[in-house]
Every structure is written in C-alpha cells, then in structure tokens.
Design a protein around this motif. Structure first.
Motif, PDB file in Angstrom:
ATOM      1  N   THR A 189       1.285 -60.867   2.547  1.00  0.00           N
ATOM      2  CA  THR A 189       2.673 -61.017   2.988  1.00  0.00           C
ATOM      3  C   THR A 189       3.600 -61.255   1.794  1.00  0.00           C
ATOM      4  O   THR A 189       4.713 -60.724   1.755  1.00  0.00           O
ATOM      5  N   ALA A 190       3.144 -62.007   0.808  1.00  0.00           N
ATOM      6  CA  ALA A 190       3.961 -62.306  -0.369  1.00  0.00           C
ATOM      7  C   ALA A 190       4.427 -61.036  -1.080  1.00  0.00           C
ATOM      8  O   ALA A 190       5.513 -61.012  -1.662  1.00  0.00           O
ATOM      9  N   GLU A 191       3.635 -59.987  -1.026  1.00  0.00           N
ATOM     10  CA  GLU A 191       4.001 -58.744  -1.709  1.00  0.00           C
ATOM     11  C   GLU A 191       5.131 -57.996  -1.007  1.00  0.00           C
ATOM     12  O   GLU A 191       5.707 -57.066  -1.581  1.00  0.00           O
ATOM     13  N   PHE A 192       5.458 -58.369   0.219  1.00  0.00           N
ATOM     14  CA  PHE A 192       6.551 -57.749   0.960  1.00  0.00           C
ATOM     15  C   PHE A 192       7.881 -58.474   0.760  1.00  0.00           C
ATOM     16  O   PHE A 192       8.919 -57.949   1.134  1.00  0.00           O
ATOM     17  N   THR A 193       7.866 -59.681   0.199  1.00  0.00           N
ATOM     18  CA  THR A 193       9.127 -60.412   0.032  1.00  0.00           C
ATOM     19  C   THR A 193       9.948 -59.757  -1.068  1.00  0.00           C
ATOM     20  O   THR A 193       9.424 -59.344  -2.096  1.00  0.00           O
ATOM     21  N   ARG A 194      11.253 -59.647  -0.823  1.00  0.00           N
ATOM     22  CA  ARG A 194      12.140 -58.940  -1.770  1.00  0.00           C
ATOM     23  C   ARG A 194      12.387 -59.741  -3.037  1.00  0.00           C
ATOM     24  O   ARG A 194      12.468 -59.189  -4.122  1.00  0.00           O
ATOM     25  N   THR A 195      12.595 -61.051  -2.900  1.00  0.00           N
ATOM     26  CA  THR A 195      12.965 -61.876  -4.054  1.00  0.00           C
ATOM     27  C   THR A 195      12.084 -63.120  -4.117  1.00  0.00           C
ATOM     28  O   THR A 195      11.394 -63.463  -3.152  1.00  0.00           O
ATOM     29  N   ASP A 196      12.157 -63.811  -5.240  1.00  0.00           N
ATOM     30  CA  ASP A 196      11.441 -65.082  -5.370  1.00  0.00           C
ATOM     31  C   ASP A 196      11.954 -66.096  -4.355  1.00  0.00           C
ATOM     32  O   ASP A 196      11.187 -66.905  -3.835  1.00  0.00           O
ATOM     33  N   ARG A 197      13.239 -66.028  -4.075  1.00  0.00           N
ATOM     34  CA  ARG A 197      13.815 -66.944  -3.091  1.00  0.00           C
ATOM     35  C   ARG A 197      13.217 -66.686  -1.701  1.00  0.00           C
ATOM     36  O   ARG A 197      12.908 -67.627  -0.959  1.00  0.00           O
ATOM     37  N   ASP A 198      13.047 -65.412  -1.342  1.00  0.00           N
ATOM     38  CA  ASP A 198      12.421 -65.082  -0.057  1.00  0.00           C
ATOM     39  C   ASP A 198      10.981 -65.588  -0.012  1.00  0.00           C
ATOM     40  O   ASP A 198      10.525 -66.108   1.012  1.00  0.00           O
ATOM     41  N   LEU A 199      10.266 -65.479  -1.125  1.00  0.00           N
ATOM     42  CA  LEU A 199       8.892 -65.968  -1.175  1.00  0.00           C
ATOM     43  C   LEU A 199       8.859 -67.488  -1.009  1.00  0.00           C
ATOM     44  O   LEU A 199       8.032 -68.010  -0.258  1.00  0.00           O
TER      45      LEU A 199
END
Length: 59
Positions: free
Chosen positions: A42-52
């Motif tokens: 799932t982490a690989e789908f987050t757009r930004t570090d903030r989203d992660l």
C-alpha cells in the motif's frame, strides 16, 4: 469535521484517486489497484511522504 484522505497513484497505470486511510490495508500489506489490478505494498501507492505518514497514522 473534515474527513482525512490519502492521495493514491498507481505506479503501473498512473490512476490517481483518494481514499480514507481506514478503507486501506496497512502500509506494509498488499494492495491491488482498482483499475489495472497491479499488486504492491500500500505504501507504494501513496503519492507523497505526507500521504504515507497519514496512512501510517490513521490506517
């Protein structure tokens, strides 16, 4: 109160969407793109570090 969302981007088909962190698997679990069905953490789908960070905090 505003609902928290995470911006997602498929690394394979470039589909761009958002979801509530509670609707997503944990950052280190497998997630499947609803468009092309690519499987990655799932982490690989987050757009930004903030989203992660948001995913890890609320997921």
């Amino acid at each position: 109160m505003e609902e928290t969302t995470v911006q997602l981007l498929c690394p394979e088909c470039a589909k761009n969407w958002q979801a509530s962190p509670g609707e997503l698997p944990n950052a280190d679990e497998m997630f499947h793109c609803p468009n092309c069905h690519a499987s990655r953490r799932t982490a690989e789908f987050t757009r930004t570090d903030r989203d992660l960070r948001t995913l890890k905090q609320f997921g």
